[in-house]
Write a protein that holds these residues in place. Sequence first.
Motif, mmCIF file in Angstrom:
data_model
loop_
_atom_site.group_PDB
_atom_site.id
_atom_site.type_symbol
_atom_site.label_atom_id
_atom_site.label_comp_id
_atom_site.label_asym_id
_atom_site.label_seq_id
_atom_site.Cartn_x
_atom_site.Cartn_y
_atom_site.Cartn_z
ATOM 1 N N ALA A 90 1.879 1.764 -3.537
ATOM 2 C CA ALA A 90 0.841 1.450 -4.996
ATOM 3 C C ALA A 90 0.672 2.647 -5.635
ATOM 4 C CB ALA A 90 -0.402 1.007 -4.065
ATOM 5 N N ASP A 91 0.713 3.841 -5.107
ATOM 6 C CA ASP A 91 0.121 4.985 -5.997
ATOM 7 C C ASP A 91 1.497 5.928 -6.325
ATOM 8 O OD1 ASP A 91 -2.438 4.409 -5.961
ATOM 9 O OD2 ASP A 91 -2.929 5.596 -3.945
ATOM 10 N N GLN A 92 2.760 5.239 -6.060
ATOM 11 C CA GLN A 92 3.962 6.041 -6.214
ATOM 12 C C GLN A 92 4.410 5.505 -7.662
ATOM 13 O OE1 GLN A 92 6.559 5.699 -3.131
ATOM 14 N NE2 GLN A 92 5.032 6.373 -1.290
ATOM 15 N N PRO A 93 5.087 6.298 -8.506
ATOM 16 C CA PRO A 93 5.719 5.917 -9.791
ATOM 17 C C PRO A 93 7.118 5.535 -9.174
ATOM 18 C CG PRO A 93 5.651 8.369 -9.470
ATOM 19 C CD PRO A 93 4.918 7.927 -8.371
ATOM 20 N N ALA A 139 0.793 -1.198 -0.048
ATOM 21 C CA ALA A 139 0.088 -0.057 -0.153
ATOM 22 C C ALA A 139 0.846 1.168 -0.031
ATOM 23 C CB ALA A 139 -0.989 0.069 1.130
#
Length: 149
Positions: A140-143, A137
């Motif tokens: 999850a949203d990090q490049p 988590a």
Amino acid sequence: MKDTLTPGLKHRFSYTVPATKTVPHLYEESPELQAMPEVFATAFMVGLMEWTCVQLLAPHMDEGEGSVGVHVDVSHVSATPPGLTVTVEAECIEVKGPRAKFRVAAHDGVDEIGAGIHDRFIVAWNRFERGLAPKRAMVADQPLEETPA
């Protein structure tokens, strides 16, 4: 884990080394590793030892179980060029609860190339994944950043 997992069990596995398992292929973005000889990389040898132990364990796992490597103490004493076949022999030497210890040795048909001890921890995959979920988590949203070459 089944009660059939006991010390004394042995397994042997052979693998012909391709060029893609040599040192320059470990981290292709590393100029230092790119400059090294094309010989079987220590990291790939360790992975082959782990693979052999996983194969030894497989018939002794219950549904939904597997194992993760938790300790490696091996030498790598002889270089192996691509094209030679490395044979790893693994012997289970201890089972303590969910932890299994193995004696491992690798030979390339000419020399013993490495030997030592490897420990694996038997896990229920669903429990393992639940424990990993918070870390997944976090990213999850990090490049993903690439390491500069």
